[in-house]
Scaffold this motif. Sequence first.
Motif, PDB file in Angstrom:
ATOM      1  N   LEU A  60       0.831  -1.207   0.000  1.00  0.00           N
ATOM      2  CA  LEU A  60       0.000   0.000   0.000  1.00  0.00           C
ATOM      3  C   LEU A  60       0.862   1.252   0.000  1.00  0.00           C
ATOM      4  O   LEU A  60       0.571   2.226  -0.709  1.00  0.00           O
ATOM      5  CB  LEU A  60      -0.925  -0.003   1.216  1.00  0.00           C
ATOM      6  CG  LEU A  60      -1.867   1.204   1.347  1.00  0.00           C
ATOM      7  CD1 LEU A  60      -2.806   1.268   0.148  1.00  0.00           C
ATOM      8  CD2 LEU A  60      -2.659   1.117   2.654  1.00  0.00           C
ATOM      9  N   ALA A  61       1.948   1.234   0.789  1.00  0.00           N
ATOM     10  CA  ALA A  61       2.847   2.394   0.824  1.00  0.00           C
ATOM     11  C   ALA A  61       3.454   2.645  -0.554  1.00  0.00           C
ATOM     12  O   ALA A  61       3.523   3.793  -1.017  1.00  0.00           O
ATOM     13  CB  ALA A  61       3.945   2.161   1.859  1.00  0.00           C
ATOM     14  N   PHE A  63       2.193   1.647  -3.424  1.00  0.00           N
ATOM     15  CA  PHE A  63       1.097   2.003  -4.329  1.00  0.00           C
ATOM     16  C   PHE A  63       0.762   3.490  -4.210  1.00  0.00           C
ATOM     17  O   PHE A  63       0.606   4.194  -5.211  1.00  0.00           O
ATOM     18  CB  PHE A  63      -0.127   1.146  -4.000  1.00  0.00           C
ATOM     19  CG  PHE A  63      -1.331   1.439  -4.847  1.00  0.00           C
ATOM     20  CD1 PHE A  63      -1.461   0.882  -6.114  1.00  0.00           C
ATOM     21  CD2 PHE A  63      -2.350   2.262  -4.379  1.00  0.00           C
ATOM     22  CE1 PHE A  63      -2.580   1.136  -6.896  1.00  0.00           C
ATOM     23  CE2 PHE A  63      -3.471   2.523  -5.151  1.00  0.00           C
ATOM     24  CZ  PHE A  63      -3.577   1.963  -6.411  1.00  0.00           C
ATOM     25  N   LEU A  64       0.636   3.981  -2.979  1.00  0.00           N
ATOM     26  CA  LEU A  64       0.306   5.385  -2.761  1.00  0.00           C
ATOM     27  C   LEU A  64       1.442   6.300  -3.214  1.00  0.00           C
ATOM     28  O   LEU A  64       1.196   7.396  -3.726  1.00  0.00           O
ATOM     29  CB  LEU A  64      -0.013   5.624  -1.280  1.00  0.00           C
ATOM     30  CG  LEU A  64      -1.275   4.931  -0.760  1.00  0.00           C
ATOM     31  CD1 LEU A  64      -1.422   5.158   0.740  1.00  0.00           C
ATOM     32  CD2 LEU A  64      -2.514   5.418  -1.505  1.00  0.00           C
ATOM     33  N   LYS A  65       2.662   5.837  -3.040  1.00  0.00           N
ATOM     34  CA  LYS A  65       3.811   6.639  -3.467  1.00  0.00           C
ATOM     35  C   LYS A  65       3.827   6.797  -4.984  1.00  0.00           C
ATOM     36  O   LYS A  65       4.172   7.865  -5.514  1.00  0.00           O
ATOM     37  CB  LYS A  65       5.110   5.992  -2.996  1.00  0.00           C
ATOM     38  CG  LYS A  65       6.353   6.794  -3.347  1.00  0.00           C
ATOM     39  CD  LYS A  65       7.617   6.123  -2.814  1.00  0.00           C
ATOM     40  CE  LYS A  65       8.854   6.932  -3.189  1.00  0.00           C
ATOM     41  NZ  LYS A  65      10.103   6.286  -2.693  1.00  0.00           N
ATOM     42  N   GLY A  67       1.216   6.776  -6.946  1.00  0.00           N
ATOM     43  CA  GLY A  67       0.130   7.677  -7.340  1.00  0.00           C
ATOM     44  C   GLY A  67      -0.447   7.342  -8.688  1.00  0.00           C
ATOM     45  O   GLY A  67      -0.844   6.213  -8.959  1.00  0.00           O
ATOM     46  N   ARG A  68      -0.469   8.318  -9.578  1.00  0.00           N
ATOM     47  CA  ARG A  68      -1.089   8.138 -10.893  1.00  0.00           C
ATOM     48  C   ARG A  68      -0.215   7.350 -11.852  1.00  0.00           C
ATOM     49  O   ARG A  68      -0.624   7.107 -12.990  1.00  0.00           O
ATOM     50  CB  ARG A  68      -1.416   9.508 -11.491  1.00  0.00           C
ATOM     51  CG  ARG A  68      -2.453  10.292 -10.688  1.00  0.00           C
ATOM     52  CD  ARG A  68      -2.806  11.586 -11.377  1.00  0.00           C
ATOM     53  NE  ARG A  68      -3.824  12.332 -10.631  1.00  0.00           N
ATOM     54  CZ  ARG A  68      -4.315  13.498 -11.011  1.00  0.00           C
ATOM     55  NH1 ARG A  68      -3.886  14.060 -12.138  1.00  0.00           N
ATOM     56  NH2 ARG A  68      -5.230  14.110 -10.282  1.00  0.00           N
TER      57      ARG A  68
END
Length: 295
Positions: A60-61, A63-65, A67-68
Amino acid sequence: MEQKVSRTGRGILCLVVSAFGFALMGMFVRMANAANGGEVEISAFQKGFFRNAVAFAIALALFLKAGRGISFGEGPAVRRWTVLFLRAAFGTIGIFSNFYAIGKIDLGDAMMLNKLAPFFTVLFSWLFIKERLTLRQALCLVGAFCGAAFVVKPGLGAMPLFPALCGLGGGLFAGSAYACVRELGLLRMDGRFIVLFFSAFSCLASLPFLVFDFQPMTCRQVLALCGAGAGAAIGQFGITAAYRFAEPRRIAVFDYTNILFAALLGYLAFGQVPDALSWVGFILIAAMAFLMNRR
């Protein structure tokens, strides 16, 4: 040609890193077993939940890093999400089977059985992705099963039959999952999202068993399962990247470095040494892997 060699080399490197990560995971899962009178045995489902919870947090970390920058793949959406769901389901069943086997038989033997996964990957890639399967590869699959028989030693009483069959099942479902990973790579789905979805799915699948059969854990067991989760994250990201870089037939033999890592860690952590028949089985499986990947 140079670009193909470069991608193959990166695939090999990722697969060796993955093999080390999964060996670490196996060692920590074994460490989570009850070691004294103050600890209770925890189920494979509970181990699987905490292993995947740590891997989910790491995925998740990342994935969020990103972003797009995440790609959800190309081609029909129904096909992409169906393959993604199957990858998660097969992988989850494989984890539960493998964790049960690790808790009941020697670490090296459990890992050897799980390393039938590359052969199942080739088989299911032929059946469902229509990648070419030659007669030599089919014969190597038969030889690998013969090698597994030396490890399981059915009827000789050297290894409990049910845990050994669970170990085999873990290899089968892992191979199914990796065939799905291969197809998702061809569909250009981002590896970070594949690992994230799989980890979340496995956590949710573990919850019903966890609610009805939760066992309090000591600090030692919690730390061991956190270590297993970190090792699993390394293994998952490594193997997902490896099969995006290169065809399984070209690099799968390097997945067997996991056996060397597992045997070394099993000896250092638990003093375990596989018996002679297990080593015969391993040599036969490794020989079949070499023949199957020999150009």
